[in-house]
Design an enzyme around this catalytic site. Structure first.
Site, PDB file in Angstrom:
ATOM      1  N   THR A  34       0.831  -1.207   0.000  1.00 53.96           N
ATOM      2  CA  THR A  34       0.000   0.000   0.000  1.00 53.96           C
ATOM      3  C   THR A  34       0.864   1.255   0.000  1.00 53.96           C
ATOM      4  OG1 THR A  34      -1.772  -1.166   1.143  1.00 53.96           O
ATOM      5  CG2 THR A  34      -1.841   1.241   1.224  1.00 53.96           C
ATOM      6  N   CYS A  35       1.939   1.223   0.742  1.00 52.94           N
ATOM      7  CA  CYS A  35       2.834   2.383   0.827  1.00 52.94           C
ATOM      8  C   CYS A  35       3.429   2.711  -0.538  1.00 52.94           C
ATOM      9  CB  CYS A  35       3.948   2.114   1.834  1.00 52.94           C
ATOM     10  SG  CYS A  35       3.337   1.655   3.475  1.00 52.94           S
TER      11      CYS A  35
END
Length: 184
Positions: free
Chosen positions: A57-58
């Site tokens: 996600t990052c």
């Protein structure tokens, strides 16, 4: 956990900076201590914190979203945008090169010793859940002259082995919406 109106922690970030006097070396970088005050005193900045460099996600959404909206965020009276993670300066540099390449917009801030993260009350440990150890819970914050102006913390913060890693309110769109409404 930090809340609006609180002072942010005064810590030293261990950073690496290019040193042009270092010639004939494969590593033309040197260590530089950067204090919270150097980054936040007399300035209005956005910091978004995430669990780790190179994580899904990052890498796919969180950092790219802030990079994409950087110019719009700056137009809202923000001096700088920082991405903070509990990773060392070497990891943050390599992740930044892989993600944004030139470091002209979002700046990556290594909190390798977790000092700022702990001071913000955002430390969590994902040892048995993900094998991460101590990391930052996902959040974003507007820091105005060393004080929390606005903070968006992902729901369900658990200090030890959270199953979920929500990504609902610390995104660039939410931050931009706040900044645009605060500007009016």
């Amino acid at each position: 956990m930090a809340k609006e109106g609180d002072a942010v922690p005064s810590v030293v970030f261990k950073c690496r900076v290019r040193d042009n006097s270092m010639t004939n070396t494969a590593n033309p970088f040197t260590w530089k201590d950067v204090k919270s005050e150097d980054l936040f005193k007399g300035k209005r900045v956005v910091v978004f914190a995430l669990p780790g460099a190179f994580t899904p996600t990052c890498s796919s959404t969180h950092l790219p979203g802030y990079e994409k909206h950087y110019d719009e965020i700056k137009k809202c009276g923000v001096d700088e945008v920082y991405c903070l993670s509990v990773n060392d300066a070497f990891v943050m540099r390599q992740w930044g090169l892989a993600q944004v390449g030139n470091f002209k917009k979002v700046k990556l801030l290594p909190d390798g010793a977790c000092l700022f993260t702990r001071g913000m009350g955002m430390s969590c440990v994902w040892d048995s859940e993900r094998g991460f150890g101590e990391r930052s819970w996902r959040y974003s914050v507007v820091i105005n002259d060393m004080k929390v102006e606005k903070i968006f913390v992902e729901a369900g913060q658990v200090n030890q082995n959270s199953g979920p890693d929500p990504f609902e309110v610390s995104d660039a769109g939410t931050m931009l919406g706040y900044l645009q409404s605060a500007k009016k």
